[in-house]
Write an enzyme that holds these catalytic residues in place. Structure first.
Site, PDB file in Angstrom:
ATOM      1  N   LYS A  54       0.846  -1.203   0.000  1.00 28.31           N
ATOM      2  CA  LYS A  54       0.000   0.000   0.000  1.00 28.31           C
ATOM      3  C   LYS A  54       0.877   1.248   0.000  1.00 28.31           C
ATOM      4  CE  LYS A  54      -3.865  -2.311   2.174  1.00 28.31           C
ATOM      5  NZ  LYS A  54      -4.434  -2.817   3.412  1.00 28.31           N
ATOM      6  N   GLN A  98      -5.042  -1.551   9.585  1.00 25.17           N
ATOM      7  CA  GLN A  98      -4.909  -2.878   8.989  1.00 25.17           C
ATOM      8  C   GLN A  98      -5.543  -3.928   9.908  1.00 25.17           C
ATOM      9  OE1 GLN A  98      -3.429  -3.578   5.841  1.00 25.17           O
ATOM     10  NE2 GLN A  98      -4.347  -5.583   6.216  1.00 25.17           N
ATOM     11  N   ASP A 121     -11.502   2.671   3.895  1.00 32.09           N
ATOM     12  CA  ASP A 121     -11.898   1.258   3.789  1.00 32.09           C
ATOM     13  C   ASP A 121     -13.418   1.126   3.691  1.00 32.09           C
ATOM     14  OD1 ASP A 121     -10.015  -0.722   3.558  1.00 32.09           O
ATOM     15  OD2 ASP A 121      -9.558  -0.824   5.696  1.00 32.09           O
TER      16      ASP A 121
END
Ligand code: NAD
Length: 295
Positions: A54, A98, A121
């Protein structure tokens, strides 16, 4: 019939190119550099690889990337304090924590502590609520990537029968909602579904997000259907080496499907590209500049 292969890698690479152009435009015209902060708790090797990728992709698109590494014994309160610090940082437009988190931390509480407009997200309840009620929130990356590939392949999805196998909050449920928003007739199948073969067999669109290697058999697929395989499963081959397979029996399914995503090289590469797109969207909305990218 031999299915068309939906090349997620190529699709993602085009999308990343568009994102890089958009970022250059934002820098030049608005002095706006989209920034993504990723918080990683602990040293899970798979999560470390995701975070590294990422970071690399964010920088390659010309954006700012901020990594925050925390020990796996960090308290929930300290993790939430870090998220709040990022919520208040104007250089950070997107925040991603995460997952999975260590067992002593309540994941939902951490997700709810992210400012909804920075929740790239798309897991915050405000964002799932907005998606369900037709509002303009942040949309989860993997399902959004799947919809983009489906629309690219099929054009208008209206009226098509779609099945989503899997009902997780991260993939299955938002995927079903997005298909409904495209006016598909949607069935959500899961571990308690009776006669999965029959449900799959009547569907024009099959999205498999289960995490069981090759659960969906080739002869279940309706002739000409479009198959999106979200699953990523590492299995051992006869020679002792390992390989990645999806949730669909790719070889058999591609004899019946009209189009299918491979594993690897299908949905996987799209997820990071859409994360970058979401960060650009978030940055534009926060800065009050024109809406970016068609996604
Ligand atoms: P999950 O474990 O949270 O959910 C799995 C779902 O599958 C559950 O809702 C369960 O009801 C259903 N299920 C389990 N067994 C079943 C069966 N026999 N028949 C029908 N349904 C069954 O998983 P998840 O987080 O949604 O991920 C699913 C898969 O997608 C995993 O392989 C994961 O690695 C992969 N994934 C890929 C990406 C990507 O970027 N490509 C992103 C997220 C997840």
């Amino acid at each position: 019939m031999t299915a068309d292969i939906i090349d997620g890698k190529a699709f993602a690479s085009n999308l990343k190119e568009n994102i890089a152009h958009k970022v250059a435009h934002l820098k030049e015209n608005y002095k706006l550099v989209p920034g993504l902060a990723v918080v990683l708790v602990g040293e899970d090797p798979a999560s470390q690889v995701y975070v590294r990728n990422k970071n690399k992709s964010t920088l390659a698109a010309g954006m700012n990337s901020y990594e925050h590494l925390m020990n796996d014994d960090v308290s929930e309160a300290d993790l939430i304090a870090k998220v709040e610090e990022l919520n208040n940082d104007p250089k950070v437009h997107g925040i991603l924590v995460q997952l999975p988190l260590p067992k002593h931390i309540n994941e939902a509480a951490v997700i709810e502590s992210i400012a909804p407009e920075k929740d790239v997200d798309g897991f915050h309840v405000i964002n799932s609520g907005l998606m369900a009620t037709g509002g303009k929130g942040m949309v989860p990356c993997t399902p959004l990537g799947c919809i983009m590939m489906l629309k690219d392949k099929l054009g208008n999805l209206s009226g098509l029968d779609a099945v989503v196998v899997g009902r997780s909050n991260i993939v299955g449920k938002p995927m079903a909602q997005l298909l409904l928003n495209e006016s598909c007739t949607v069935t959500i199948a899961h571990s308690r579904t009776k006669n999965l073969a029959e449900v799959v067999g009547r569907s024009d669109i099959v999205v498999a997000a289960v995490g069981v290697p090759e659960l969906v058999k080739g002869d279940w697929i309706k002739e000409g259907a479009t198959v999106i395989d979200v699953g990523i499963n590492r299995i051992e081959k006869e020679d002792g080496k390992t390989k990645l397979v999806g949730d669909v029996d790719f070889e058999e399914a591609s004899k019946r499907a009209g189009a299918i995503t491979p594993v690897p090289g299908g949905v996987g590469p799209m997820t990071i590209a859409v994360l970058l797109a979401n960060t650009v969207t978030a940055a534009c909305r926060q800065a009050g500049v024109d809406e970016p990218l068609n996604c």
